[in-house]
Design a protein around this motif. Sequence first.
Motif, PDB file in Angstrom:
ATOM      1  N   THR A   1     -11.108  -0.341  39.844  1.00  0.00           N
ATOM      2  CA  THR A   1     -10.615   0.298  38.633  1.00  0.00           C
ATOM      3  C   THR A   1     -11.466   1.514  38.278  1.00  0.00           C
ATOM      4  O   THR A   1     -10.953   2.519  37.799  1.00  0.00           O
ATOM      5  CB  THR A   1     -10.596  -0.720  37.481  1.00  0.00           C
TER       6      THR A   1
ATOM      7  N   TYR B   1      -0.819   5.789  34.137  1.00  0.00           N
ATOM      8  CA  TYR B   1      -1.671   4.698  34.594  1.00  0.00           C
ATOM      9  C   TYR B   1      -0.978   3.370  34.279  1.00  0.00           C
ATOM     10  O   TYR B   1      -0.867   2.986  33.135  1.00  0.00           O
ATOM     11  CB  TYR B   1      -3.023   4.777  33.868  1.00  0.00           C
TER      12      TYR B   1
ATOM     13  N   ALA C   1      -1.238  -0.355  34.267  1.00  0.00           N
ATOM     14  CA  ALA C   1      -2.302  -1.352  34.324  1.00  0.00           C
ATOM     15  C   ALA C   1      -1.677  -2.734  34.151  1.00  0.00           C
ATOM     16  O   ALA C   1      -0.957  -2.979  33.190  1.00  0.00           O
ATOM     17  CB  ALA C   1      -3.321  -1.091  33.235  1.00  0.00           C
TER      18      ALA C   1
ATOM     19  N   GLU D   1      -5.487  -5.038  32.437  1.00  0.00           N
ATOM     20  CA  GLU D   1      -6.268  -4.727  31.252  1.00  0.00           C
ATOM     21  C   GLU D   1      -5.429  -3.876  30.303  1.00  0.00           C
ATOM     22  O   GLU D   1      -4.556  -3.141  30.733  1.00  0.00           O
ATOM     23  CB  GLU D   1      -7.527  -3.940  31.632  1.00  0.00           C
TER      24      GLU D   1
ATOM     25  N   GLU E   1      -4.991  -0.819  27.469  1.00  0.00           N
ATOM     26  CA  GLU E   1      -5.473   0.558  27.429  1.00  0.00           C
ATOM     27  C   GLU E   1      -6.877   0.638  26.843  1.00  0.00           C
ATOM     28  O   GLU E   1      -7.785   1.242  27.431  1.00  0.00           O
ATOM     29  CB  GLU E   1      -4.515   1.417  26.608  1.00  0.00           C
TER      30      GLU E   1
ATOM     31  N   ILE F   1      -9.608  -0.738  29.109  1.00  0.00           N
ATOM     32  CA  ILE F   1      -9.957   0.163  30.220  1.00  0.00           C
ATOM     33  C   ILE F   1     -10.825   1.308  29.704  1.00  0.00           C
ATOM     34  O   ILE F   1     -11.853   1.655  30.290  1.00  0.00           O
ATOM     35  CB  ILE F   1      -8.681   0.709  30.889  1.00  0.00           C
TER      36      ILE F   1
ATOM     37  N   PHE G   1      -1.070   5.446  29.413  1.00  0.00           N
ATOM     38  CA  PHE G   1      -1.252   4.094  29.932  1.00  0.00           C
ATOM     39  C   PHE G   1       0.025   3.306  29.739  1.00  0.00           C
ATOM     40  O   PHE G   1       0.699   3.430  28.731  1.00  0.00           O
ATOM     41  CB  PHE G   1      -2.384   3.401  29.173  1.00  0.00           C
TER      42      PHE G   1
ATOM     43  N   ALA H   1       0.334  -0.480  29.999  1.00  0.00           N
ATOM     44  CA  ALA H   1      -0.312  -1.758  30.300  1.00  0.00           C
ATOM     45  C   ALA H   1       0.657  -2.881  29.981  1.00  0.00           C
ATOM     46  O   ALA H   1       1.164  -2.973  28.875  1.00  0.00           O
ATOM     47  CB  ALA H   1      -1.586  -1.902  29.475  1.00  0.00           C
TER      48      ALA H   1
ATOM     49  N   ASP I   1      -2.562  -0.291  39.048  1.00  0.00           N
ATOM     50  CA  ASP I   1      -3.781  -1.098  39.141  1.00  0.00           C
ATOM     51  C   ASP I   1      -3.555  -2.492  38.619  1.00  0.00           C
ATOM     52  O   ASP I   1      -3.440  -2.688  37.425  1.00  0.00           O
ATOM     53  CB  ASP I   1      -4.885  -0.389  38.335  1.00  0.00           C
TER      54      ASP I   1
END
Lengths: 572, 108
Positions: A287, A306, A308, A311, A313, A316, A338, A340, A370
């Motif tokens: 990460t 991103y 995710a 995790e 935002e 991270i 993000f 997430a 990720d």
Amino acid sequence: MTETHITQTGIVKVPTGIEGFDEITGGGLPQGRPALVVGGAGSGKTLFAMEFLVRGALAYNEPGVFVAFEETTEELAQNVASLNFDLKGLDAEGRIIIDHLRIERSEIEETGEYDLEGLFIRIGLAIDSIGAKRVVLDTIEALFSGLSNEMILRSELRRLFRWLKDKGVTAIITAEQGNGKFTRHGLEEYVSDAVIFLDHRIENQLSTRRVRVVKYRGSTHGTNEYPFLIGKNGFEVLPITSLGLKHAASTERISTGVARLDTMLGGHGPYRGSTILISGTAGSGKTSLAAHFASAACQRGEKCIYFAFEESESQIIRNMRSIGIDLEPWSKSGLLRFEALRPAQYGLEMHLARMHQMIREFEPQVMVLDPITDLMAIGSQTDVKAMLVRVIDFLKSRQITAFFTSLTSGGAALEQSEIGVSSLIDTWLLVREVEMNGERTRGLYILKSRGMAHSNQIREFLLTDHGVELIDVYLGANGALMGSARLAQEASLAAEDEARRQAVERRGAALEHKRKLIEAQVAALQAELASEETEFQKAIEYEKHSDRRAQQDRSAIARMRQAEELSLSKKG
Amino acid sequence: MMKTTPQSPSPSSTTAVKAWELRLYVAGQTARSLAAFENLKKICEEHLAGQYHIEVIDLLEQPQLARGDQIIALPTLVRKLPVPIRKIIGDLSNTERVLVGLDLRPRA
């Protein structure tokens, strides 16, 4: 104007306007012919048909008639309002007519011969009143439950489809999936130019919708099952094979955000539009590298999305701040977005579609996922791979550089990425944990990097308070050393160096000493020689002196003897 | 002999409101349409003399009327009155079933 596609065989196709569907059918449905859309309850038949009409009316200026046997006009309008389809508005503008046909068996008594001319008249009137080019019959099988004389029904249906062809309208006939048969009432016998199958199944408690073109007379078509979604913008079919490998390859290089890593990757970092995978065990810093990558993109003024899965935002952002990467300003300025969410929130197809949708909306240059391994929780390896192929194809077609992380579980072969996507990856970095001398250190190396000379060296991967650092590992007789072993080795090396240096110094001093000694000896000898020479000279002088004295003495004696002076002096 | 709407096949139909309002939907003057009308008239005269009014609607001429009574099959006989509405499709050749359909005979 209607956009049409002509294949070699001369079939003219009408685009449905349904995203992805026109791609897998090579242009849409056969123009002027009825197509059968089959599926079980809740498979999306009605929506498919409705979108065909709405898109036709909006995008291709083809008015349409929706003949609803099951739902009322009001119900239909409500059902599709969530997709932003304004049926009432379209109806008012005369672009779509919705005609609800109600057949109640209990109200109907059959007494002798009849035909379905009433149905023909109604559809004909609707078509003619707005000059419809598209017609939907949803679901005409309702006739079978409303009327008992199947013989009449079948001959009338045959006549109806013939009549629709003569009318030149492109029609969708929906039908219920049959038990043991393709459709419950064998409609495929009458409508056979194009047969589309919609499937809705539940796997691992997650629903997946798939569409398949079962038959398309006179046209090639993708024969696979394609996942589709019913999202807020309607149907979205996600073709996989139709994208192909046609994307342009960029020669531009971009930074990973870790200078040393760029150096390892042929000196300039990965290519734009390439796909980078970093795999490693838990806590190996995947990460962190991803954050570097995202941050570097934002620094270049590019947009980064991103995804995710593990995790949130803020988590991270907090965690990355601890290693000196501040993502918050980018997130605030809108360059970094993000997304997430837990993988189990949706099925794979939904994830895929959401990614598509967000990427289309946000138009990033860089994307981070990720980790991809979390998707394994919601699909089989084959499914996840198929999904990632589609993601990668989509990204490549848009020249988006992708950074995936992959978690390798303990015990698994490191070089085997969990999802088997390695062949799809352009640049594959591996972080491996090395246990040595009671500590764990991280070593990073490049497993492959297409199209560039890249380093074959293992670098020690350090997470410092100013980000990721890659350091040369100690390579020596005892193998590669990292961590404190590397430090110890370096220290002992330095000590050795010092000792050697001192030894040399000592030898130099001794030599100097010896040189001085020898020089002193040389000086003494020379002095001795000089004194001897002096002695010798003195002796010579004395000799000469004595000689003269002796001669003088002899001369004196001769004088005394009165001898011939001359002869004596000649001899002397 | 068969004309389109509205038609008064019997003298009794001149009265303003009849107990039986019947509407026969057809598409053109086909043999089946004519047979349906003949059969209907015969049954009405036999069972509802003086209490009925028949309206014949030719959908070829007034296609928009098909929507109101949810006409799919032709011919269709719609019993508007007395309520509830009943629909009888076909050429009305099966008298027994027509009578059942019109609630003039109990269902078997």
